[in-house]
Enzyme design. Structure first.
Site, short mmCIF file in Angstrom:
data_model
loop_
_atom_site.label_atom_id
_atom_site.label_comp_id
_atom_site.label_asym_id
_atom_site.label_seq_id
_atom_site.Cartn_x
_atom_site.Cartn_y
_atom_site.Cartn_z
N ASP A 1 -4.07 0.10 -8.40
CA ASP A 1 -4.94 0.97 -9.02
C ASP A 1 -5.39 1.99 -8.04
O ASP A 1 -5.91 1.74 -6.98
CB ASP A 1 -6.24 0.19 -9.16
CG ASP A 1 -7.38 1.22 -9.82
OD1 ASP A 1 -7.61 1.10 -11.01
OD2 ASP A 1 -8.17 1.64 -8.80
N TYR B 1 -8.98 9.61 -4.53
CA TYR B 1 -8.46 8.80 -3.39
C TYR B 1 -7.68 9.23 -2.34
O TYR B 1 -7.47 8.74 -1.27
CB TYR B 1 -8.04 7.20 -3.75
CG TYR B 1 -8.65 6.28 -4.59
CD1 TYR B 1 -10.04 6.63 -5.00
CD2 TYR B 1 -8.25 5.28 -5.36
CE1 TYR B 1 -10.87 5.80 -5.73
CE2 TYR B 1 -8.81 4.40 -6.08
CZ TYR B 1 -10.30 4.81 -6.37
OH TYR B 1 -10.92 3.95 -7.24
N LYS C 1 -6.90 7.97 -12.09
CA LYS C 1 -8.11 8.49 -12.54
C LYS C 1 -8.32 9.87 -12.48
O LYS C 1 -7.84 10.38 -11.32
CB LYS C 1 -9.17 7.64 -12.08
CG LYS C 1 -9.04 6.18 -11.85
CD LYS C 1 -10.21 5.43 -11.31
CE LYS C 1 -9.76 4.03 -11.04
NZ LYS C 1 -9.38 3.89 -9.81
N HIS D 1 -12.85 9.12 -14.52
CA HIS D 1 -13.41 8.43 -13.20
C HIS D 1 -14.80 8.17 -13.55
O HIS D 1 -15.39 7.08 -13.26
CB HIS D 1 -13.08 8.99 -11.92
CG HIS D 1 -12.95 8.15 -10.85
ND1 HIS D 1 -12.23 8.31 -9.71
CD2 HIS D 1 -13.61 7.06 -10.24
CE1 HIS D 1 -12.25 7.79 -8.75
NE2 HIS D 1 -13.38 6.53 -9.44
N ILE E 1 -9.92 -5.85 -9.07
CA ILE E 1 -8.83 -4.96 -8.35
C ILE E 1 -9.39 -5.10 -6.80
O ILE E 1 -9.98 -3.96 -6.42
CB ILE E 1 -8.80 -3.60 -8.85
CG1 ILE E 1 -10.01 -3.15 -9.25
CG2 ILE E 1 -7.84 -3.63 -9.97
CD1 ILE E 1 -10.03 -1.49 -9.30
N SER F 1 -7.73 -4.14 0.22
CA SER F 1 -7.86 -4.82 1.60
C SER F 1 -6.59 -3.87 2.24
O SER F 1 -5.69 -3.84 1.65
CB SER F 1 -7.45 -6.30 1.64
OG SER F 1 -7.41 -6.77 3.04
N ARG G 1 -5.00 -10.77 4.18
CA ARG G 1 -5.93 -10.64 3.15
C ARG G 1 -5.43 -10.39 1.78
O ARG G 1 -5.90 -10.92 0.92
CB ARG G 1 -7.19 -10.07 3.44
CG ARG G 1 -7.94 -10.80 4.62
CD ARG G 1 -9.45 -10.31 4.74
NE ARG G 1 -9.52 -8.83 5.53
CZ ARG G 1 -9.70 -8.78 6.81
NH1 ARG G 1 -9.67 -9.79 7.53
NH2 ARG G 1 -9.60 -7.60 7.46
P1 A2P Z 1 -10.21 -5.34 4.87
O1 A2P Z 1 -9.51 -4.08 4.36
O2 A2P Z 1 -10.41 -5.32 6.36
O3 A2P Z 1 -9.46 -6.52 4.22
P2 A2P Z 1 -14.44 -4.50 -2.26
O4 A2P Z 1 -13.20 -4.68 -3.02
O5 A2P Z 1 -15.34 -5.32 -2.86
O6 A2P Z 1 -14.98 -3.07 -2.34
O7 A2P Z 1 -14.45 -5.08 -1.12
C1 A2P Z 1 -13.77 -4.58 0.13
C2 A2P Z 1 -14.11 -4.77 1.51
O8 A2P Z 1 -13.87 -6.41 1.52
C3 A2P Z 1 -12.97 -4.13 2.59
O9 A2P Z 1 -13.87 -3.91 3.50
C4 A2P Z 1 -12.05 -5.35 2.74
O10 A2P Z 1 -11.63 -5.40 4.35
C5 A2P Z 1 -12.77 -6.71 2.52
N1 A2P Z 1 -11.87 -7.57 2.38
C6 A2P Z 1 -10.90 -7.71 1.05
N2 A2P Z 1 -10.40 -9.04 1.03
C7 A2P Z 1 -10.80 -9.68 1.90
C8 A2P Z 1 -10.93 -11.05 2.26
N3 A2P Z 1 -10.16 -11.94 1.73
N4 A2P Z 1 -11.72 -11.66 3.25
C9 A2P Z 1 -12.46 -10.88 3.91
N5 A2P Z 1 -12.65 -9.66 3.68
C10 A2P Z 1 -12.06 -9.08 2.70
#
Ligand code: A2P
Length: 274
Positions: A46, A51, A76, A108, A228, A231, A236
């Site tokens: 996505d 972006y 989008k 969007h 979606i 990270s 992660r």
């Molecule tokens: P990072 O890129 O350092 O992993 P959302 O999708 O709700 O917007 O959240 C995204 C945020 O959550 C990002 O800051 C990401 O940081 C963090 N994040 C994504 N996956 C994990 C995970 N499995 N554990 C902890 N933090 C995570």
């Protein structure tokens, strides 16, 4: 690698229930991270014109070795390209991606004060008919916006991508999408990380030997939405898709259901944002 469940959209096509979100992924990191996501088993990617990483995302897809037909790519249309400029904006996205088609193209934000989303939707219907987009949908549309869109064109979006996480569960919006036959897709599914510290989530995670993020993403799967997570961390990225080897019980689902808050919104309000 567990197989990923899919949902059937109202145009008969399938969408994977979990995807890799590319918001805030820098253009130069996108090829590598999209490659990592595809290696980990994600098949939905996505992104969005806004972006600023479509070229990197497209490169990651093209270099991955995964057949294009196995990948579901969403992008989008940004707010300032709504109206007469929409078809041109789409062609620009496609050129940056370096691909022949996208699987899903979304408006969007509705930007209701501009009164351009119906005209934009008509342009997207034409692009759909031309075969460069497989499915069309919207993002951040309220049921009122959806009613206008469907009333004016007779074409219902396949997907509505909205802010949705345990502190902002959107029961009304989900029910409204469902009543219209629209798949709901959750953005910021982890509440941008805040909800990972919640004690109820932590307790459920401990009981399953899973991480808080995995419990939240599993909750999204079990409420029947597309999710979606994003990270920039390769470990992660793998962790977030490793959610198909456990199930939350009805009691655990109910406990997470209680975390909903009236003030849970963290992103902009679609009624005013543009
Ligand atoms: P990072 O890129 O350092 O992993 P959302 O999708 O709700 O917007 O959240 C995204 C945020 O959550 C990002 O800051 C990401 O940081 C963090 N994040 C994504 N996956 C994990 C995970 N499995 N554990 C902890 N933090 C995570």
């Amino acid at each position: 690698m567990a197989s990923i469940p899919t949902l059937t959209m109202n145009d008969g096509r399938s969408i994977p229930q979990i995807g890799y979100g590319c918001w805030q992924i820098p253009e130069d990191k996108a090829p590598g991270l999209v490659g990592d996501a595809l290696k980990a088993g994600y098949r939905l990617i996505d992104t969005a014109a806004a972006y600023g990483n479509e070229a990197g995302v497209g490169k990651g897809i093209r270099d991955s070795g995964v057949p294009r037909a196995e990948i579901f790519l969403t992008t989008k249309l940004w707010n300032d390209r709504q109206g007469p400029d929409a078809a041109k904006a789409f062609e620009e996205s496609l050129a940056k991606l370096g691909l022949d088609y996208v699987d899903l193209y979304l408006i969007h934000w509705p930007c209701p004060q501009r009164r351009l989303f119906v005209e934009t939707w008509k342009a997207m219907i034409a692009l759909l008919d031309a075969g460069k987009i497989k499915s069309i949908g919207v993002s951040n549309f309220t049921d009122e916006h959806l009613a206008t869109l469907v009333g004016e064109t007779g074409v219902t979006p396949a997907v509505n991508q909205i802010e949705l996480h345990p502190y902002f569960q959107r029961q009304d919006a989900r029910a409204a999408d469902k009543a219209r036959g629209i798949v709901t897709e959750a953005w910021s599914p982890l509440g941008r990380g805040e909800e990972l510290k919640d004690p109820v989530i932590a307790e459920i995670a401990k009981a399953h030997g899973k991480s808080p993020a995995q419990v939240i993403l599993r909750w999204h799967i079990q409420i029947g939405v597309v999710v979606i997570p994003k990270s920039a961390n390769p470990q992660r990225i793998v962790e977030n898709i490793s959610i198909f080897d456990f199930t939350l019980s009805p009691e655990e689902m109910a406990r997470i259901g209680m975390l909903d808050k009236p003030s849970g919104r963290i992103g902009p309000d679609p009624a005013t944002f543009c």
